[in-house]
Design a protein around this motif. Structure first.
Motif, PDB file in Angstrom:
ATOM      1  N   ASP A   6       0.872  -1.190   0.000  1.00 26.75           N
ATOM      2  CA  ASP A   6       0.000   0.000   0.000  1.00 26.75           C
ATOM      3  C   ASP A   6       0.897   1.225   0.000  1.00 26.75           C
ATOM      4  O   ASP A   6       1.926   1.236   0.677  1.00 26.75           O
ATOM      5  N   ASP A   7       0.513   2.244  -0.781  1.00 26.21           N
ATOM      6  CA  ASP A   7       1.373   3.430  -0.812  1.00 26.21           C
ATOM      7  C   ASP A   7       1.156   4.327   0.405  1.00 26.21           C
ATOM      8  O   ASP A   7       1.921   5.261   0.620  1.00 26.21           O
ATOM      9  N   SER A   8       0.146   4.033   1.199  1.00 26.95           N
ATOM     10  CA  SER A   8      -0.058   4.824   2.408  1.00 26.95           C
ATOM     11  C   SER A   8       0.649   4.172   3.596  1.00 26.95           C
ATOM     12  O   SER A   8       0.379   3.030   3.949  1.00 26.95           O
ATOM     13  N   ARG A   9       1.543   4.955   4.197  1.00 25.87           N
ATOM     14  CA  ARG A   9       2.291   4.456   5.346  1.00 25.87           C
ATOM     15  C   ARG A   9       1.336   4.133   6.500  1.00 25.87           C
ATOM     16  O   ARG A   9       1.534   3.183   7.245  1.00 25.87           O
ATOM     17  N   ILE A  10       0.304   4.944   6.595  1.00 29.31           N
ATOM     18  CA  ILE A  10      -0.647   4.752   7.701  1.00 29.31           C
ATOM     19  C   ILE A  10      -1.415   3.445   7.539  1.00 29.31           C
ATOM     20  O   ILE A  10      -1.563   2.678   8.488  1.00 29.31           O
ATOM     21  N   VAL A  11      -1.876   3.185   6.303  1.00 32.68           N
ATOM     22  CA  VAL A  11      -2.598   1.925   6.062  1.00 32.68           C
ATOM     23  C   VAL A  11      -1.684   0.736   6.359  1.00 32.68           C
ATOM     24  O   VAL A  11      -2.092  -0.239   6.995  1.00 32.68           O
ATOM     25  N   ARG A  12      -0.432   0.835   5.903  1.00 31.00           N
ATOM     26  CA  ARG A  12       0.500  -0.275   6.158  1.00 31.00           C
ATOM     27  C   ARG A  12       0.679  -0.493   7.654  1.00 31.00           C
ATOM     28  O   ARG A  12       0.703  -1.623   8.132  1.00 31.00           O
ATOM     29  N   LYS A  13       0.753   0.616   8.372  1.00 31.75           N
ATOM     30  CA  LYS A  13       0.966   0.525   9.817  1.00 31.75           C
ATOM     31  C   LYS A  13      -0.244  -0.116  10.507  1.00 31.75           C
ATOM     32  O   LYS A  13      -0.099  -0.987  11.366  1.00 31.75           O
ATOM     33  N   ALA A  65      -2.543  -2.075   9.117  1.00 28.43           N
ATOM     34  CA  ALA A  65      -2.642  -3.488   8.717  1.00 28.43           C
ATOM     35  C   ALA A  65      -1.599  -4.311   9.473  1.00 28.43           C
ATOM     36  O   ALA A  65      -1.889  -5.398   9.973  1.00 28.43           O
ATOM     37  N   ARG A  66      -0.393  -3.771   9.568  1.00 25.47           N
ATOM     38  CA  ARG A  66       0.674  -4.500  10.265  1.00 25.47           C
ATOM     39  C   ARG A  66       0.284  -4.774  11.728  1.00 25.47           C
ATOM     40  O   ARG A  66       0.441  -5.884  12.229  1.00 25.47           O
ATOM     41  N   ARG A  67      -0.254  -3.735  12.360  1.00 27.16           N
ATOM     42  CA  ARG A  67      -0.605  -3.894  13.766  1.00 27.16           C
ATOM     43  C   ARG A  67      -1.644  -5.006  13.943  1.00 27.16           C
ATOM     44  O   ARG A  67      -1.518  -5.855  14.813  1.00 27.16           O
ATOM     45  N   ILE A  68      -2.651  -5.003  13.089  1.00 27.83           N
ATOM     46  CA  ILE A  68      -3.704  -6.026  13.194  1.00 27.83           C
ATOM     47  C   ILE A  68      -3.139  -7.412  12.901  1.00 27.83           C
ATOM     48  O   ILE A  68      -3.374  -8.370  13.632  1.00 27.83           O
ATOM     49  N   LEU A  69      -2.373  -7.505  11.826  1.00 33.53           N
ATOM     50  CA  LEU A  69      -1.853  -8.814  11.403  1.00 33.53           C
ATOM     51  C   LEU A  69      -0.888  -9.375  12.444  1.00 33.53           C
ATOM     52  O   LEU A  69      -0.945 -10.561  12.790  1.00 33.53           O
ATOM     53  N   ASN A 111      -2.401 -10.801  15.355  1.00 36.91           N
ATOM     54  CA  ASN A 111      -3.019 -12.090  15.081  1.00 36.91           C
ATOM     55  C   ASN A 111      -2.004 -13.125  14.620  1.00 36.91           C
ATOM     56  O   ASN A 111      -2.334 -14.096  13.942  1.00 36.91           O
ATOM     57  N   GLY A 112      -0.768 -12.886  14.968  1.00 36.78           N
ATOM     58  CA  GLY A 112       0.246 -13.917  14.792  1.00 36.78           C
ATOM     59  C   GLY A 112       0.893 -13.994  13.420  1.00 36.78           C
ATOM     60  O   GLY A 112       1.555 -14.983  13.105  1.00 36.78           O
ATOM     61  N   CYS A 113       0.719 -12.965  12.583  1.00 38.44           N
ATOM     62  CA  CYS A 113       1.362 -12.999  11.274  1.00 38.44           C
ATOM     63  C   CYS A 113       2.705 -12.273  11.339  1.00 38.44           C
ATOM     64  O   CYS A 113       2.895 -11.361  12.138  1.00 38.44           O
ATOM     65  N   PRO A 141     -13.102   1.685   4.098  1.00 42.31           N
ATOM     66  CA  PRO A 141     -12.219   1.400   5.234  1.00 42.31           C
ATOM     67  C   PRO A 141     -12.451   0.016   5.816  1.00 42.31           C
ATOM     68  O   PRO A 141     -13.549  -0.514   5.727  1.00 42.31           O
ATOM     69  N   PHE A 142     -11.406  -0.522   6.415  1.00 43.28           N
ATOM     70  CA  PHE A 142     -11.536  -1.830   7.043  1.00 43.28           C
ATOM     71  C   PHE A 142     -11.161  -1.711   8.509  1.00 43.28           C
ATOM     72  O   PHE A 142     -10.552  -0.731   8.924  1.00 43.28           O
ATOM     73  N   ASP A 143     -11.572  -2.699   9.283  1.00 43.59           N
ATOM     74  CA  ASP A 143     -11.137  -2.781  10.673  1.00 43.59           C
ATOM     75  C   ASP A 143     -10.658  -4.202  10.925  1.00 43.59           C
ATOM     76  O   ASP A 143     -10.622  -5.025  10.001  1.00 43.59           O
ATOM     77  N   GLU A 144     -10.300  -4.478  12.146  1.00 46.40           N
ATOM     78  CA  GLU A 144      -9.747  -5.799  12.464  1.00 46.40           C
ATOM     79  C   GLU A 144     -10.745  -6.904  12.134  1.00 46.40           C
ATOM     80  O   GLU A 144     -10.394  -7.936  11.574  1.00 46.40           O
TER      81      GLU A 144
END
Ligand SMILES: C[S@@+](CC[C@H](N)C(=O)[O-])C[C@H]1O[C@@H](n2cnc3c(N)ncnc32)[C@H](O)[C@@H]1O
Lengths: 122, 288
Positions: free
Chosen positions: A9-16, A18-22, A25-27, A106-109
Motif C-alpha cells: 500500500d502506498d499509504s504508510r498509515i494503512v501499512r501501519k 494493517a501490520r498492527r492487526i496482522l 493475530n500472529g502474522c 475502510p476496514f477494521d480488524e
C-alpha cells in the motif's frame, strides 16, 4: 508457524494499521509501497499471502497481480485486495485476475481477519 | 443526565421490557437504557428516563411503549454468522430434509429473530446454490422479528458496505448482490425466497404454522430461564419429529428444556425429542 504476509500500500498509515492487526493475530509482516517494490520482495522470497492496494504509483495493484501470476503461477501466494475501489467492475476484475478475496476500505480488524479467515489464510 | 434513575422508574422500564419482549435488564445495565433511549427522550422532549417512565405509566402510550421496546433490541447480525451452522445446514440438514420429504411437498425454514435479514438471506443463498439438489421442491423461508426498523431493512435487502463484508464471501457478493450506491442490494430472486414479518416470540406461535428447521440464534440470551423454556417448548410444538433447531454460540437447551436434544458431535444444533414418554432415551428422532 507464523504466516508471512506482505502488505502492499502506498499509504504508510494503512501499512501501519494493517501490520498492527496482522501482527496481533500472529502474522509476520513485510511491507511494500507499490507494485514494483512488491515484486522485488516476492522475488527475494514469496510470502504466504499478500494484502494489496489498487491505486499506487509506479505499478498499481492489478498490474502487480498480473505480473505476479505471470511469474510465479496461478495458485500462490494468495492475494486479498484491500482498496477504496468499491464497485462491481473492480471486484470482478480483481477476482478474475486471480485475487482470492476483496476488502473495500475502510476496514477494521473484524473485516480484515474475517476476510482472511474466509479465504482460508489463517 | 444529572438526576439518577429512580428505583420506580427503573422498575417501570425493566418491567415493560421483560413482559413485552422478554428482555432482562439488570441494575448493572442501566447504561444501556441511557444510551439506547436517548433519541426517544430527545424526540419526546423528555428531560430524562424518570420522565419517560412516568409518561409510560399513563394511558394511551402504546406507540411510545413500542418504540421503547424496539429501541432496546440488539439487532446485530451478519451473513453466515459463525459459519458452522450454515455449513451444517447445507451439508447435513438440507440433504436429509429433502430425502425425508416426498417430492411435491414443501418445507419451511424459520429465522426466528431475523433482525435485518442476514440469516434468512444466508439460507436463501445456500438454497440457491443447492438448486440441483432441491429440484422443483418448494422451500419457504420465513423471517420474523419484534423490531420494525431492522425488519424493514430485511425486506429491502439493502446493506451497507460494512455489512456486506461481514461474513459474506466475495464470490457470493458478486453472484447475488448489486451495487445501489452507496449500498448493496441482494438480488430480487434471492429476496423473493424469504418473507419477513413482525412477530413477538413471546406470543402464540401456532398461527405461524409448522417449521422443519428453525434458526433461533442470539436472541434467547436476552431472556430469563422460564422465558427460554416457554419459547423453546412452543417452538418444539411447531416442528415435526425430525425437525432441527439451530441456536447461537452462547445458547443451549441443556437445563432449559428436554423437548430438544443436542445432535451428537455437533455444536448448536438440536433435534426435536418427540414424545415426553421417550424423553429418557434422549435421542432426537433426527439421528435415529
Ligand atoms: C442479535 S439479533 C440476532 C439476529 C440473527 N438471528 C443472528 O444471529 O445474527 C437479536 C434479534 O432478536 C430480536 N428480538 C428480541 N426479542 C424478541 C422477541 N421477543 N420476539 C422476536 N424477536 C425478538 C431483536 O429485535 C433482534 O433483532
Amino acid at each position: 508457524m507464523a504466516r508471512n504476509c506482505l502488505v502492499v500500500d502506498d499509504s504508510r498509515i494503512v501499512r501501519k494499521v494493517a501490520r498492527r492487526i496482522l501482527e496481533a493475530n500472529g502474522c509476520a509482516v513485510s511491507e511494500a509501497a507499490d507494485g514494483q517494490q512488491a515484486l522485488d520482495v516476492c522475488r527475494a522470497g514469496l510470502p504466504d499471502f499478500i494484502l494489496l492496494d489498487w491505486n499506487m504509483p509506479v505499478m498499481d495493484g492489478i498490474a502487480f497481480l498480473r505480473a505476479l501470476r505471470g511469474e510465479f503461477g496461478a495458485d500462490s501466494p494468495a492475494v486479498v485486495f484491500c482498496t477504496t475501489e468499491n464497485d462491481m467492475t473492480h471486484i470482478e476484475m480483481a477476482i478474475t485476475s486471480g485475487a482470492r478475496e476483496y476488502i473495500m476500505k475502510p476496514f477494521d480488524e473484524e473485516i480484515l481477519m474475517g476476510k482472511l479467515g474466509q479465504a482460508g489464510l489463517l | 443526565m444529572t438526576i439518577p434513575l429512580s428505583a420506580t422508574a427503573f422498575a417501570t422500564l425493566a418491567g415493560l421490557l421483560k413482559t413485552r419482549s422478554g428482555l432482562i435488564i439488570g441494575q448493572d445495565k442501566v447504561y444501556l437504557l441511557e444510551t439506547r433511549l436517548v433519541s426517544i427522550l430527545r424526540r419526546e422532549k423528555l428531560p430524562d428516563l424518570n420522565a419517560l417512565a412516568d409518561r409510560l405509566g399513563r394511558p394511551g402510550v402504546e406507540p411510545l411503549a413500542r418504540d421503547v421496546i424496539d429501541a432496546m433490541t440488539t439487532n446485530e447480525s451478519f451473513f453466515f454468522r459463525d459459519d458452522k451452522p450454515f455449513q451444517h445446514f447445507r451439508l447435513q440438514a438440507l440433504p436429509r430434509l429433502l430425502a425425508a420429504r416426498p417430492p411435491g411437498t414443501s418445507s419451511r425454514i424459520w429465522s426466528a429473530a431475523a433482525s435485518s435479514g442476514q440469516e434468512a438471506y444466508s439460507l436463501a443463498m445456500i438454497l440457491a446454490e443447492s438448486k440441483a439438489l432441491i429440484g422443483d421442491r418448494k422451500i419457504e423461508i420465513v423471517g420474523t422479528d419484534i423490531a420494525r426498523e431492522p425488519l424493514a431493512r430485511a425486506k429491502e435487502g439493502q446493506y451497507t458496505q460494512f455489512e456486506v463484508q461481514r461474513g459474506l464471501p466475495v464470490q457470493m457478493l458478486m453472484k447475488y448482490f448489486k451495487k445501489e450506491d452507496p449500498n448493496w442490494r441482494i438480488e430480487a430472486a434471492i429476496r423473493q425466497m424469504a418473507q419477513f414479518r413482525e412477530f413477538n416470540l413471546l406470543g402464540d406461535l401456532r398461527p405461524l404454522g409448522r417449521f422443519d428447521i428453525v434458526f433461533c440464534r442470539n436472541v434467547l440470551i436476552y431472556f430469563d430461564q422460564p422465558t427460554k423454556t416457554r419459547v423453546l417448548e412452543a417452538m418444539a410444538a411447531q416442528m415435526p419429529p425430525d425437525g432441527l433447531l439451530y441456536l447461537g454460540g452462547a445458547e443451549t437447551v441443556l437445563g432449559i428444556t428436554s423437548r430438544f436434544a443436542p445432535l451428537p458431535g455437533e455444536r448448536g444444533v438440536y433435534g426435536v425429542v418427540t414424545a415426553p414418554a421417550e424423553r429418557q432415551a434422549l435421542a432426537p428422532a433426527w439421528v435415529g
